[in-house]
Design a protein around this motif. Structure first.
Motif, PDB file in Angstrom:
ATOM      1  N   LYS A 135       0.886  -1.190   0.010  1.00 11.60           N
ATOM      2  CA  LYS A 135      -0.039  -0.032   0.017  1.00 11.60           C
ATOM      3  C   LYS A 135       0.865   1.206  -0.102  1.00 11.60           C
ATOM      4  N   GLY A 136       0.316   2.404  -0.460  1.00 12.22           N
ATOM      5  CA  GLY A 136       0.880   3.631  -0.615  1.00 12.22           C
ATOM      6  C   GLY A 136       1.335   4.223  -1.880  1.00 12.22           C
ATOM      7  N   ASN A 137       1.818   5.399  -1.975  1.00 11.19           N
ATOM      8  CA  ASN A 137       2.115   5.888  -3.203  1.00 11.19           C
ATOM      9  C   ASN A 137       3.578   6.150  -3.363  1.00 11.19           C
ATOM     10  N   GLY A 138       4.369   5.844  -2.727  1.00  9.00           N
ATOM     11  CA  GLY A 138       5.666   5.691  -3.063  1.00  9.00           C
ATOM     12  C   GLY A 138       6.261   4.846  -4.006  1.00  9.00           C
ATOM     13  N   ASN A 139       7.449   4.784  -4.551  1.00 10.65           N
ATOM     14  CA  ASN A 139       7.757   3.904  -5.362  1.00 10.65           C
ATOM     15  C   ASN A 139       8.027   2.469  -4.678  1.00 10.65           C
ATOM     16  N   PRO A 140       8.173   1.451  -5.616  1.00 13.06           N
ATOM     17  CA  PRO A 140       8.268   0.286  -4.910  1.00 13.06           C
ATOM     18  C   PRO A 140       9.612   0.094  -4.700  1.00 13.06           C
ATOM     19  N   ARG A 141      10.237  -0.539  -3.553  1.00 15.30           N
ATOM     20  CA  ARG A 141      11.514  -0.444  -3.297  1.00 15.30           C
ATOM     21  C   ARG A 141      12.035  -1.863  -2.463  1.00 15.30           C
ATOM     22  N   VAL A 142      13.155  -2.299  -3.048  1.00 15.66           N
ATOM     23  CA  VAL A 142      13.624  -3.533  -2.108  1.00 15.66           C
ATOM     24  C   VAL A 142      15.114  -3.169  -1.568  1.00 15.66           C
ATOM     25  N   TYR A 143      14.816  -3.709  -0.193  1.00 16.11           N
ATOM     26  CA  TYR A 143      15.889  -3.278   0.618  1.00 16.11           C
ATOM     27  C   TYR A 143      16.711  -4.335   0.978  1.00 16.11           C
ATOM     28  N   ILE A 144      17.964  -4.438   1.259  1.00 16.90           N
ATOM     29  CA  ILE A 144      18.805  -5.395   1.707  1.00 16.90           C
ATOM     30  C   ILE A 144      19.103  -5.521   3.182  1.00 16.90           C
ATOM     31  N   VAL A 145      18.590  -6.270   3.906  1.00 21.22           N
ATOM     32  CA  VAL A 145      18.297  -6.165   5.322  1.00 21.22           C
ATOM     33  C   VAL A 145      19.062  -7.163   6.118  1.00 21.22           C
TER      34      VAL A 145
END
Length: 133
Positions: free
Chosen positions: A58-68
């Motif tokens: 959900k949300g209006n931001g850009n889809p992002r993939v983080y290394i965690v």
């Protein structure tokens, strides 16, 4: 929580703009049933699985993939493991603890086409099962 032998690396998909060093925590509304406050933070060892989660978030931001980075105990995600996919081929996990310090972002994951994204949203809108929280 059950001991897991997967050592990662691990990824988290979202539309939230996070910074290196940020910690992910539980306690936010579900992307799939917004009336549910999630008791866990979810992540995967598959970069494209995190990409899918980012696209569907959900949300209006850009889809992002983080290394965690894993910072606590975790378990197989029971919402997909054995319930939908025998074993854990999606390498999907969750934890109740504040965890997964952000230490990078992946930008070369496989993006969904508009048609694929539409199909996923339609499928998710028709899910009748409960979220195991």
């Amino acid at each position: 929580m059950t001991a897991i032998s997967d050592i990662g690396p691990f990824y988290h998909g979202t539309k939230v703009d996070l910074q290196i060093g940020d910690l992910l925590t539980a306690g936010f509304n579900s992307n799939f049933k917004p009336e549910i406050i999630m008791n866990h933070i979810y992540f995967t060892a598959l970069v494209n699985g995190a990409g899918l989660a980012a696209e569907l978030a959900k949300g209006n931001g850009n889809p992002r993939v983080y290394i965690v980075e894993q910072t606590g105990d975790f378990e197989n995600d029971p919402n997909v493991t054995d319930k939908k996919f025998p074993g854990n081929p999606t390498r999907s996990y969750r934890s109740r603890k504040a965890l997964k310090k952000i230490f990078g972002e992946i930008t070369d994951w496989v993006r969904l086409t508009e048609e694929e994204l539409k199909d996923w949203h339609e499928r998710l809108a028709n899910i009748k099962g409960e979220i195991i929280n």
